[in-house]
Enzyme design. Structure first.
Site, mmCIF file in Angstrom:
data_model
loop_
_atom_site.group_PDB
_atom_site.id
_atom_site.type_symbol
_atom_site.label_atom_id
_atom_site.label_comp_id
_atom_site.label_asym_id
_atom_site.label_seq_id
_atom_site.Cartn_x
_atom_site.Cartn_y
_atom_site.Cartn_z
ATOM 1 N N ASP A 46 59.494 -121.369 -58.477
ATOM 2 C CA ASP A 46 59.938 -122.027 -57.247
ATOM 3 C C ASP A 46 61.460 -121.911 -57.239
ATOM 4 O OD1 ASP A 46 59.977 -123.569 -54.913
ATOM 5 O OD2 ASP A 46 60.170 -125.434 -56.048
ATOM 6 N N ASP B 35 59.550 -129.652 -58.088
ATOM 7 C CA ASP B 35 59.805 -128.228 -58.335
ATOM 8 C C ASP B 35 58.870 -127.691 -59.431
ATOM 9 O OD1 ASP B 35 62.715 -128.092 -56.891
ATOM 10 O OD2 ASP B 35 62.507 -129.908 -58.083
ATOM 11 N N GLU C 73 57.932 -117.842 -54.756
ATOM 12 C CA GLU C 73 57.811 -118.301 -53.373
ATOM 13 C C GLU C 73 58.715 -117.463 -52.471
ATOM 14 O OE1 GLU C 73 57.287 -122.573 -52.096
ATOM 15 O OE2 GLU C 73 59.316 -122.218 -51.379
#
Length: 201
Positions: free
Chosen positions: A9, A143, A70
């Site tokens: 992430d 996160d 991501e």
């Protein structure tokens, strides 16, 4: 043999990194998770170096079969987009140097994969990540849970989509045991919709 995926992430201040092992029967196990951090007063090149070193250390330690990141969205805050894009580039470079394939997944794809709902909130994602991995509570900060969700999404995409039951209490779906592949589950429908939307961008 388990399929090991390292999920990222990306972010300059906080970069979540999670590693999962997924078996052929789609069960998943936590291998490692942490959040790499830098501060805004650090020179940009030092922030990229610090997070890049952390990602490389985990790649070398856990030797994943794949890396999942991501995907950046242009509609985000410009400063956020720049930081995410820079860290994504560092991660892509580190994976490429080791010959590890990389998958990019949109947030809606990840949410659909782990919750069955492409617009799930962070609480729902964290709750489902904990349930999938057999944890007592959702990894924190968010996160960390997001990085694990990205890794699970990528692993399930390569090995098939796990079935998810109809939404349960408080809107959080639960994993369905022993459902067949012939029927389209809510998770599969949400997944296909998310992929269709991503291709249309």
């Amino acid at each position: 043999m388990p399929h090991r995926v390292l999920g990222i992430d990306p972010g300059l201040t906080r970069c979540g990194v999670g590693v999962v092992d997924v078996m052929p029967n789609r069960t998943a196990a936590l291998v490692d998770v942490l959040v790499l951090r830098t501060t805004a007063d650090m020179p940009l090149e030092q922030r990229l170096l610090a997070i890049g070193d952390g990602i490389e250390r985990l790649l070398d330690e856990h030797r994943p079969a794949a890396v999942a990141i991501e995907r950046v969205f242009a509609q985000q805050n410009r400063g956020t987009v720049m930081g995410v894009a820079q860290i994504s580039g560092v991660a892509l470079h580190s994976a490429a140097r080791r010959g590890i394939p990389v998958a990019l997944h949109t947030p809606s794809e990840v949410k659909a994969a782990v919750t069955g709902y492409g617009s799930a909130d962070k609480r729902q994602v964290g709750t489902m990540v904990a349930r999938i991995l057999g944890l007592l509570e959702a990894p924190k900060p968010a996160d960390a849970a997001d990085a694990l969700a990205i890794a699970i999404c990528a692993a399930w995409r390569t090995g098939g989509i796990p079935s998810v039951a109809a939404p349960g209490r408080r809107g959080i779906p639960s994993i369905a045991a022993g459902t067949g592949a012939a029927a389209t589950t809510p998770a599969q429908a949400a997944w296909l919709a998310a992929e269709k939307a991503a291709r249309g961008r």
